[in-house]
Design a protein around this motif. Structure first.
Motif, PDB file in Angstrom:
ATOM      1  N   THR A 170       0.828  -1.204   0.000  1.00 28.87           N
ATOM      2  CA  THR A 170       0.000   0.000   0.000  1.00 28.87           C
ATOM      3  C   THR A 170       0.861   1.252   0.000  1.00 28.87           C
ATOM      4  O   THR A 170       0.639   2.189  -0.782  1.00 28.87           O
ATOM      5  CB  THR A 170      -0.936   0.004   1.224  1.00 28.87           C
ATOM      6  OG1 THR A 170      -1.779  -1.150   1.179  1.00 28.87           O
ATOM      7  CG2 THR A 170      -1.789   1.259   1.256  1.00 28.87           C
ATOM      8  N   LEU A 171       1.849   1.283   0.880  1.00 28.95           N
ATOM      9  CA  LEU A 171       2.723   2.449   0.978  1.00 28.95           C
ATOM     10  C   LEU A 171       3.489   2.663  -0.328  1.00 28.95           C
ATOM     11  O   LEU A 171       3.583   3.793  -0.832  1.00 28.95           O
ATOM     12  CB  LEU A 171       3.686   2.268   2.159  1.00 28.95           C
ATOM     13  CG  LEU A 171       4.597   3.438   2.512  1.00 28.95           C
ATOM     14  CD1 LEU A 171       3.813   4.714   2.752  1.00 28.95           C
ATOM     15  CD2 LEU A 171       5.449   3.095   3.737  1.00 28.95           C
ATOM     16  N   ALA A 172       4.010   1.587  -0.891  1.00 31.34           N
ATOM     17  CA  ALA A 172       4.752   1.699  -2.151  1.00 31.34           C
ATOM     18  C   ALA A 172       3.835   2.167  -3.281  1.00 31.34           C
ATOM     19  O   ALA A 172       4.245   2.973  -4.131  1.00 31.34           O
ATOM     20  CB  ALA A 172       5.380   0.352  -2.507  1.00 31.34           C
ATOM     21  N   GLY A 173       2.589   1.679  -3.300  1.00 32.33           N
ATOM     22  CA  GLY A 173       1.654   2.125  -4.327  1.00 32.33           C
ATOM     23  C   GLY A 173       1.371   3.607  -4.237  1.00 32.33           C
ATOM     24  O   GLY A 173       1.305   4.316  -5.251  1.00 32.33           O
ATOM     25  N   MET A 233       9.913  -2.206   3.484  1.00 35.54           N
ATOM     26  CA  MET A 233       9.565  -1.056   4.318  1.00 35.54           C
ATOM     27  C   MET A 233      10.745  -0.096   4.482  1.00 35.54           C
ATOM     28  O   MET A 233      10.556   1.124   4.535  1.00 35.54           O
ATOM     29  CB  MET A 233       9.062  -1.519   5.687  1.00 35.54           C
ATOM     30  CG  MET A 233       7.677  -2.149   5.656  1.00 35.54           C
ATOM     31  SD  MET A 233       6.370  -0.980   5.214  1.00 35.54           S
ATOM     32  CE  MET A 233       5.944  -0.330   6.820  1.00 35.54           C
ATOM     33  N   ASN A 234      11.969  -0.633   4.558  1.00 36.45           N
ATOM     34  CA  ASN A 234      13.115   0.287   4.678  1.00 36.45           C
ATOM     35  C   ASN A 234      13.278   1.122   3.416  1.00 36.45           C
ATOM     36  O   ASN A 234      13.556   2.325   3.476  1.00 36.45           O
ATOM     37  CB  ASN A 234      14.399  -0.470   5.033  1.00 36.45           C
ATOM     38  CG  ASN A 234      14.726  -1.613   4.083  1.00 36.45           C
ATOM     39  OD1 ASN A 234      13.911  -2.032   3.273  1.00 36.45           O
ATOM     40  ND2 ASN A 234      15.938  -2.135   4.190  1.00 36.45           N
ATOM     41  N   GLU A 235      13.069   0.514   2.247  1.00 36.62           N
ATOM     42  CA  GLU A 235      13.149   1.282   1.005  1.00 36.62           C
ATOM     43  C   GLU A 235      12.050   2.341   0.949  1.00 36.62           C
ATOM     44  O   GLU A 235      12.285   3.480   0.522  1.00 36.62           O
ATOM     45  CB  GLU A 235      13.028   0.348  -0.199  1.00 36.62           C
ATOM     46  CG  GLU A 235      13.145   1.075  -1.524  1.00 36.62           C
ATOM     47  CD  GLU A 235      12.654   0.290  -2.709  1.00 36.62           C
ATOM     48  OE1 GLU A 235      12.912   0.733  -3.848  1.00 36.62           O
ATOM     49  OE2 GLU A 235      12.003  -0.751  -2.521  1.00 36.62           O
ATOM     50  N   TYR A 250      18.868  -1.278   1.745  1.00 33.71           N
ATOM     51  CA  TYR A 250      20.249  -0.926   2.103  1.00 33.71           C
ATOM     52  C   TYR A 250      20.887  -0.102   0.987  1.00 33.71           C
ATOM     53  O   TYR A 250      21.575   0.897   1.241  1.00 33.71           O
ATOM     54  CB  TYR A 250      21.101  -2.177   2.321  1.00 33.71           C
ATOM     55  CG  TYR A 250      20.636  -3.154   3.359  1.00 33.71           C
ATOM     56  CD1 TYR A 250      19.692  -2.814   4.329  1.00 33.71           C
ATOM     57  CD2 TYR A 250      21.153  -4.452   3.394  1.00 33.71           C
ATOM     58  CE1 TYR A 250      19.280  -3.738   5.275  1.00 33.71           C
ATOM     59  CE2 TYR A 250      20.756  -5.371   4.338  1.00 33.71           C
ATOM     60  CZ  TYR A 250      19.812  -5.018   5.273  1.00 33.71           C
ATOM     61  OH  TYR A 250      19.415  -5.935   6.211  1.00 33.71           O
ATOM     62  N   ALA A 251      20.661  -0.544  -0.259  1.00 32.57           N
ATOM     63  CA  ALA A 251      21.278   0.137  -1.399  1.00 32.57           C
ATOM     64  C   ALA A 251      20.745   1.553  -1.553  1.00 32.57           C
ATOM     65  O   ALA A 251      21.492   2.484  -1.888  1.00 32.57           O
ATOM     66  CB  ALA A 251      21.040  -0.670  -2.675  1.00 32.57           C
ATOM     67  N   ARG A 252      19.445   1.746  -1.324  1.00 31.10           N
ATOM     68  CA  ARG A 252      18.880   3.087  -1.463  1.00 31.10           C
ATOM     69  C   ARG A 252      19.440   4.025  -0.395  1.00 31.10           C
ATOM     70  O   ARG A 252      19.591   5.231  -0.625  1.00 31.10           O
ATOM     71  CB  ARG A 252      17.354   3.040  -1.386  1.00 31.10           C
ATOM     72  CG  ARG A 252      16.700   4.390  -1.643  1.00 31.10           C
ATOM     73  CD  ARG A 252      15.218   4.292  -1.827  1.00 31.10           C
ATOM     74  NE  ARG A 252      14.841   3.756  -3.118  1.00 31.10           N
ATOM     75  CZ  ARG A 252      14.777   4.462  -4.241  1.00 31.10           C
ATOM     76  NH1 ARG A 252      15.110   5.742  -4.249  1.00 31.10           N
ATOM     77  NH2 ARG A 252      14.401   3.904  -5.369  1.00 31.10           N
ATOM     78  N   LEU A 253      19.756   3.476   0.771  1.00 34.44           N
ATOM     79  CA  LEU A 253      20.271   4.298   1.865  1.00 34.44           C
ATOM     80  C   LEU A 253      21.775   4.495   1.804  1.00 34.44           C
ATOM     81  O   LEU A 253      22.288   5.511   2.277  1.00 34.44           O
ATOM     82  CB  LEU A 253      19.918   3.656   3.207  1.00 34.44           C
ATOM     83  CG  LEU A 253      18.483   3.796   3.699  1.00 34.44           C
ATOM     84  CD1 LEU A 253      18.250   2.901   4.909  1.00 34.44           C
ATOM     85  CD2 LEU A 253      18.186   5.244   4.057  1.00 34.44           C
ATOM     86  N   ALA A 254      22.507   3.512   1.267  1.00 32.72           N
ATOM     87  CA  ALA A 254      23.968   3.515   1.388  1.00 32.72           C
ATOM     88  C   ALA A 254      24.601   4.750   0.768  1.00 32.72           C
ATOM     89  O   ALA A 254      25.504   5.360   1.361  1.00 32.72           O
ATOM     90  CB  ALA A 254      24.537   2.253   0.744  1.00 32.72           C
TER      91      ALA A 254
END
Length: 444
Positions: free
Chosen positions: A150-153, A200-202, A254-258
């Motif tokens: 839902t959040l991603a949508g 959820m982290n992404e 992790y990749a989006r945050l790194a």
């Protein structure tokens, strides 16, 4: 293509030309428009105590995972709208956002979702009641995984369809969760993460990028799940036997945050995971896993013997990781993987006639694939499949400063208005060895 960090073009700048990819995109539009939005969003209305216009779909949508396809549907409509400009898809996005907004208003605390008794889940967790297994949390089937869809949508509706209302709803839902998680000590939060929670982290990292609000960055970090992150950051490959698509979205986060946080542990964890999955666990089509789990890196025999071979959801998420890796490091090997997995797995995961979608692609010689039925099958790979065939344009081209990088040979056009340029790429690859033609033209 030489190693060069590339920034992807917005999806609405690219249009596919006639090819199997364009045909798959068109088939996906027909498939997604055939779905009944009233049935998809019935679980949300039910949980909000509002009148439903139709009964929910069956299959997983009525077996405890109500609403997960609705989230993917919103993402798929938004991305297909960006990829095609089809106004009917934009109307579907706007209608879905209205329904979700009404449901959120009825709950009154920011929550919105189709999770059975999902609103009560927050109260239970805030009281310290945590009962987590790999696929259940407090007696519900992967509720955070479900809420992530839902959040991603909602975030995709903002990014790809320009919906400010969708972002407002996403902020409200994130606020509900932050009030819940504020009551969870770190050890309790880690226990919650034992249950599959999707990306959820992404999602929180993207919310941080869109809003600049530091509380979303902190929550994205909190969702890092130390049980996976710490061994990877220490250089340990402990993936044998793990449920693959529980782990891959975590590493996408992790990749989006790194990059933006310059976190060395996150970056190293991504490197170790990438090397393990792509170099030691993937087959020629780019897929991985047997019966949804990582097989031993030293033994590919289950991949050949078992009919439940690579899962499409895994490749969907590995493509996200590959794109982030290329944009961060200019890793040409990431584009090589992206090409192999896109041409050989994702494209083949859709039935070219019915639009049905595949859960498993068997590597077993002479075996067959099972395709979904639009009004009946509500598997996870149907949800991700609603997005897959909207994404072909997202890495064909990228830019590095003033340089144009052509990463994939997929017939298409690119508009680069900053330079007044339109590029047209024509090729018969991979069915012909004719060298592709790249035709730059000044826009009129």
């Amino acid at each position: 293509m030489a190693n060069a960090r590339g920034t992807s073009f917005p999806l609405d700048r690219i249009r596919l030309l006639d090819s199997p990819f364009r045909q798959a995109q068109d088939t996906s539009v027909r498939y997604i428009l055939s779905l009944d939005a009233d049935r998809l969003f019935a679980p949300y209305l039910h949980e909000a105590g509002l009148v439903r216009a139709a009964e929910a779909y069956g299959n997983w949508e009525s077996d405890g995972l109500g609403g997960h396809i609705g989230g993917h549907y919103l993402s798929g409509c938004a991305r297909l709208y960006a990829a095609t400009g089809n106004a009917e898809l934009l109307a579907k996005v706007r209608a879905a956002v209205v329904i979700l907004g009404n449901c959120q208003a009825a709950h009154g605390d920011g929550y919105v979702g189709g999770v059975p008794r999902g609103g009560d889940l927050g109260q239970e967790l805030a009281r310290g009641e945590v009962d987590a297994d790999l696929f259940t949390l407090n007696g519900r089937w992967v509720p955070l995984y479900n809420l992530h869809k839902t959040l991603a949508g909602l975030l995709d509706a903002r990014v790809f369809a320009g919906s400010g209302e969708a972002l407002d709803i996403a902020v409200g839902l994130a606020g509900w969760w932050l009030r819940v998680s504020a009551h969870l000590a770190d050890d309790a939060f880690e226990e919650v993460l034992h249950a599959e929670f999707g990306g959820m982290n992404e999602a929180f990292a993207l919310l941080w990028e869109l809003t600049g609000r530091e509380e979303y960055l902190r929550e994205a970090r909190r969702f890092s799940h130390r049980a996976l992150l710490d061994p990877l950051a220490a250089g340990q490959d402990l993936l044998d036997g793990l449920h693959a698509n529980t782990q891959i979205p975590k590493v996408v986060g992790y990749a989006r945050l790194a990059g933006p946080t310059h976190d060395a542990d996150l970056a190293h964890a991504c490197d170790i995971f990438w090397e393990s999955v792509v170099s030691r666990r993937s087959v020629s089509i780019g897929g991985n896993s047997v019966r949804e789990h990582f097989h031993p890196a030293s033994d590919f025999s289950p991949m050949v013997q078992d009919p439940q071979g690579p899962e499409t959801c895994n490749t969907y998420n590995m493509l996200k990781l590959a794109k982030l890796r290329f944009e961060a490091h200019g890793d040409a090997a990431a584009v090589d993987f992206f090409e192999r997995a896109t041409y050989n797995h994702i494209l083949s995961s859709q039935h070219p006639g019915t639009g049905g979608l595949v859960y498993f692609t068997p590597m077993r010689p002479g075996h067959y694939r099972v395709y979904s039925r639009a009004q009946e099958s509500m598997w996870c790979c149907v949800g991700s499949g609603l997005e897959n065939h909207a994404r072909y344009g997202e890495l064909i081209y990228s830019r590095a400063g003033n340089d144009l990088l052509v990463n994939l040979y997929i017939p298409s056009t690119l508009d680069w208005p900053e330079y007044g340029l339109r590029v047209r790429l024509e090729t018969g690859f991979p069915f012909s060895d004719t060298w592709p033609w790249l035709l730059p033209r000044k826009r009129r």
